[in-house]
Design a protein around this motif. Structure first.
Motif, mmCIF file in Angstrom:
data_model
loop_
_atom_site.group_PDB
_atom_site.id
_atom_site.type_symbol
_atom_site.label_atom_id
_atom_site.label_comp_id
_atom_site.label_asym_id
_atom_site.label_seq_id
_atom_site.Cartn_x
_atom_site.Cartn_y
_atom_site.Cartn_z
ATOM 1 N N GLN A 90 1.798 5.398 -1.037
ATOM 2 C CA GLN A 90 2.901 4.913 -0.895
ATOM 3 C C GLN A 90 3.357 3.682 -1.471
ATOM 4 O O GLN A 90 2.345 2.810 -1.867
ATOM 5 C CB GLN A 90 2.982 4.617 0.664
ATOM 6 C CG GLN A 90 4.447 4.043 1.225
ATOM 7 C CD GLN A 90 4.421 3.865 2.790
ATOM 8 O OE1 GLN A 90 3.719 4.488 3.508
ATOM 9 N NE2 GLN A 90 4.736 2.784 3.048
ATOM 10 N N VAL A 91 4.520 3.805 -2.133
ATOM 11 C CA VAL A 91 4.838 2.546 -2.809
ATOM 12 C C VAL A 91 6.466 2.166 -2.560
ATOM 13 O O VAL A 91 6.989 2.791 -1.813
ATOM 14 C CB VAL A 91 4.903 2.740 -4.344
ATOM 15 C CG1 VAL A 91 3.567 2.987 -5.024
ATOM 16 C CG2 VAL A 91 5.933 3.999 -4.641
ATOM 17 N N MET A 92 6.537 0.748 -2.923
ATOM 18 C CA MET A 92 8.161 0.331 -2.618
ATOM 19 C C MET A 92 8.815 0.445 -3.802
ATOM 20 O O MET A 92 8.423 -0.066 -4.805
ATOM 21 C CB MET A 92 8.025 -1.282 -1.990
ATOM 22 C CG MET A 92 7.235 -1.372 -0.919
ATOM 23 S SD MET A 92 8.089 -0.400 0.595
ATOM 24 C CE MET A 92 9.380 -1.404 0.805
ATOM 25 N N ILE A 101 3.971 2.674 -12.043
ATOM 26 C CA ILE A 101 3.625 1.758 -10.855
ATOM 27 C C ILE A 101 2.057 1.245 -11.550
ATOM 28 O O ILE A 101 1.350 1.596 -12.323
ATOM 29 C CB ILE A 101 2.880 2.949 -9.846
ATOM 30 C CG1 ILE A 101 4.142 3.473 -9.578
ATOM 31 C CG2 ILE A 101 2.082 2.002 -8.910
ATOM 32 C CD1 ILE A 101 5.025 3.032 -8.770
ATOM 33 N N ASP A 102 1.727 0.025 -10.993
ATOM 34 C CA ASP A 102 0.569 -0.928 -11.268
ATOM 35 C C ASP A 102 -0.599 -0.282 -10.262
ATOM 36 O O ASP A 102 -0.393 -0.528 -9.262
ATOM 37 C CB ASP A 102 0.835 -2.280 -11.021
ATOM 38 C CG ASP A 102 -0.457 -3.045 -11.284
ATOM 39 O OD1 ASP A 102 -1.545 -2.331 -11.296
ATOM 40 O OD2 ASP A 102 -0.591 -4.478 -11.360
ATOM 41 N N PRO A 103 -1.503 0.604 -10.809
ATOM 42 C CA PRO A 103 -2.427 1.170 -9.746
ATOM 43 C C PRO A 103 -3.235 0.362 -9.192
ATOM 44 O O PRO A 103 -3.772 0.665 -8.135
ATOM 45 C CB PRO A 103 -3.134 2.180 -10.715
ATOM 46 C CG PRO A 103 -3.240 1.519 -12.151
ATOM 47 C CD PRO A 103 -1.734 1.044 -12.288
ATOM 48 N N SER A 104 -3.642 -1.003 -9.457
ATOM 49 C CA SER A 104 -4.272 -1.911 -9.000
ATOM 50 C C SER A 104 -3.432 -2.638 -7.663
ATOM 51 O O SER A 104 -4.189 -3.040 -6.747
ATOM 52 C CB SER A 104 -4.513 -3.044 -9.962
ATOM 53 O OG SER A 104 -3.682 -3.804 -10.489
ATOM 54 N N THR A 105 -2.249 -2.592 -8.040
ATOM 55 C CA THR A 105 -1.455 -3.391 -6.617
ATOM 56 C C THR A 105 -0.431 -2.314 -6.094
ATOM 57 O O THR A 105 0.144 -2.889 -5.079
ATOM 58 C CB THR A 105 -0.786 -4.435 -7.353
ATOM 59 O OG1 THR A 105 0.176 -4.055 -8.201
ATOM 60 C CG2 THR A 105 -1.529 -5.692 -7.725
ATOM 61 N N ASN A 106 -0.300 -1.185 -6.605
ATOM 62 C CA ASN A 106 0.760 0.023 -6.253
ATOM 63 C C ASN A 106 2.095 -0.731 -6.279
ATOM 64 O O ASN A 106 2.989 -0.465 -5.567
ATOM 65 C CB ASN A 106 0.380 0.381 -4.865
ATOM 66 C CG ASN A 106 -0.828 1.152 -4.740
ATOM 67 O OD1 ASN A 106 -1.494 1.298 -5.650
ATOM 68 N ND2 ASN A 106 -1.170 1.398 -3.404
ATOM 69 N N GLU A 107 2.373 -1.582 -7.246
ATOM 70 C CA GLU A 107 3.746 -2.063 -7.372
ATOM 71 C C GLU A 107 4.459 -1.549 -8.492
ATOM 72 O O GLU A 107 4.066 -1.115 -9.535
ATOM 73 C CB GLU A 107 3.475 -3.835 -7.987
ATOM 74 C CG GLU A 107 4.925 -4.427 -8.272
ATOM 75 C CD GLU A 107 4.424 -5.950 -8.728
ATOM 76 O OE1 GLU A 107 5.376 -6.371 -9.096
ATOM 77 O OE2 GLU A 107 3.346 -6.419 -8.586
ATOM 78 N N TYR A 108 5.881 -1.430 -7.994
ATOM 79 C CA TYR A 108 6.719 -0.596 -8.959
ATOM 80 C C TYR A 108 6.822 -1.479 -10.159
ATOM 81 O O TYR A 108 7.423 -2.860 -10.190
ATOM 82 C CB TYR A 108 7.936 -0.447 -7.986
ATOM 83 C CG TYR A 108 9.078 0.066 -8.879
ATOM 84 C CD1 TYR A 108 9.442 1.354 -9.419
ATOM 85 C CD2 TYR A 108 10.119 -1.056 -9.471
ATOM 86 C CE1 TYR A 108 10.440 1.847 -9.952
ATOM 87 C CE2 TYR A 108 11.312 -0.602 -10.204
ATOM 88 C CZ TYR A 108 11.369 0.731 -10.390
ATOM 89 O OH TYR A 108 12.579 1.086 -11.102
ATOM 90 N N LEU A 109 6.740 -1.057 -11.342
ATOM 91 C CA LEU A 109 7.109 -1.733 -12.554
ATOM 92 C C LEU A 109 8.337 -1.216 -13.403
ATOM 93 O O LEU A 109 8.793 -1.918 -14.002
ATOM 94 C CB LEU A 109 5.720 -1.448 -13.407
ATOM 95 C CG LEU A 109 4.398 -1.917 -12.933
ATOM 96 C CD1 LEU A 109 3.390 -1.504 -14.120
ATOM 97 C CD2 LEU A 109 4.507 -3.252 -12.758
ATOM 98 N N ILE A 121 2.281 6.735 -14.557
ATOM 99 C CA ILE A 121 3.246 7.323 -14.314
ATOM 100 C C ILE A 121 3.049 8.187 -12.968
ATOM 101 O O ILE A 121 2.083 9.029 -13.022
ATOM 102 C CB ILE A 121 3.899 8.255 -15.348
ATOM 103 C CG1 ILE A 121 3.821 7.284 -16.728
ATOM 104 C CG2 ILE A 121 4.914 8.903 -15.029
ATOM 105 C CD1 ILE A 121 5.013 6.073 -16.602
ATOM 106 N N GLY A 122 3.942 8.125 -12.083
ATOM 107 C CA GLY A 122 3.939 8.886 -10.981
ATOM 108 C C GLY A 122 5.424 9.505 -10.511
ATOM 109 O O GLY A 122 6.541 9.096 -10.971
ATOM 110 N N VAL A 123 5.223 10.772 -9.702
ATOM 111 C CA VAL A 123 6.551 11.460 -9.614
ATOM 112 C C VAL A 123 6.641 11.227 -8.179
ATOM 113 O O VAL A 123 5.840 11.352 -7.130
ATOM 114 C CB VAL A 123 6.536 12.954 -9.814
ATOM 115 C CG1 VAL A 123 7.715 13.516 -9.391
ATOM 116 C CG2 VAL A 123 6.108 13.023 -11.314
ATOM 117 N N ILE A 124 7.890 10.647 -7.839
ATOM 118 C CA ILE A 124 8.241 10.579 -6.307
ATOM 119 C C ILE A 124 8.484 11.837 -5.600
ATOM 120 O O ILE A 124 9.352 12.705 -6.175
ATOM 121 C CB ILE A 124 9.794 9.978 -6.346
ATOM 122 C CG1 ILE A 124 9.608 8.523 -7.088
ATOM 123 C CG2 ILE A 124 10.098 9.535 -4.776
ATOM 124 C CD1 ILE A 124 8.676 7.178 -6.175
ATOM 125 N N SER A 125 7.875 11.925 -4.403
ATOM 126 C CA SER A 125 7.954 13.329 -3.676
ATOM 127 C C SER A 125 9.040 13.196 -2.505
ATOM 128 O O SER A 125 9.648 14.055 -2.169
ATOM 129 C CB SER A 125 6.655 13.721 -3.400
ATOM 130 O OG SER A 125 6.066 12.934 -2.315
#
Length: 189
Positions: A162-164, A177-185, A132-136
């Motif tokens: 940075q994520v899309m 976020i998937d931390p291995s690919t930085n993909e939005y889940l 879980i991440g917070v968008i800045s």
């Protein structure tokens, strides 16, 4: 003992004095009479990270690697090392940043993950499947296929990654976020 008949994706085995993890495998049955069935494996060396494709005869046996998985928490950075604490024994481990690759970016106070030990030596880490991440901050969305909802924006998480994300995600939202690919889940409530 593990045989090639037991092989499946994600399984670990020891070969040539190193632990390997299967990424893909296929069974090849040659049409010629008397020819041995081959098991083709794409595997990653857990110590070096090297990925190789190998072929084995059906029925070949392998030892199980002496692997231990430790549940740890990131504490702090010390020079070129990151310090982790075992959540059960409170023992601390120093791990060189170079062993962690891009995973270093996810290390924030209290981040929980697994350390992988081989014969008592730390060889790798395993990140959780989602974080879980917070968008800045979020850049304005680009034009795209709005009918299918495939419009994404560049976003920056509080930890600097940075994520899309879809355009409906705003600053301050919590996302998975998937931390291995930085993909939005998905969005986290």
């Amino acid at each position: 003992m593990i045989t090639t008949n037991d092989f499946k994706k994600g399984m670990r085995y020891e070969h040539e004095n190193a632990p390997w993890q299967i990424m893909e495998h296929t069974v090849h049955n040659p049409s010629a009479r008397g020819a041995a069935t081959l098991v083709k494996v794409k595997a990653r060396n857990l110590v070096t990270g090297q990925v190789l494709q190998k072929s084995f005869k059906s029925g070949d046996t392998f030892e199980e690697p002496d692997l231990a998985k430790l549940k740890v928490q990131f504490l702090y950075e010390e020079g070129t090392d990151l310090v982790f604490m075992d959540q059960e024994t409170y023992e601390q481990y120093d791990v060189p940043k170079e062993k962690l690759g891009n995973s270093v970016d996810w290390m924030t106070d209290g981040f929980e993950l697994d350390l992988l030990q081989y014969n008592g030596e730390i060889i790798n880490i395993e990140l959780p499947s989602s974080v879980i991440g917070v968008i800045s901050s979020v850049e304005p969305g680009a034009k795209g296929d709005t009918a299918s909802g495939k419009v994404f924006s560049k976003a920056l998480l509080e930890n600097g990654i940075q994520v899309m994300v879809p355009t409906f995600i705003k600053e301050g939202n919590k996302v998975k976020i998937d931390p291995s690919t930085n993909e939005y889940l998905g969005r986290e409530n």
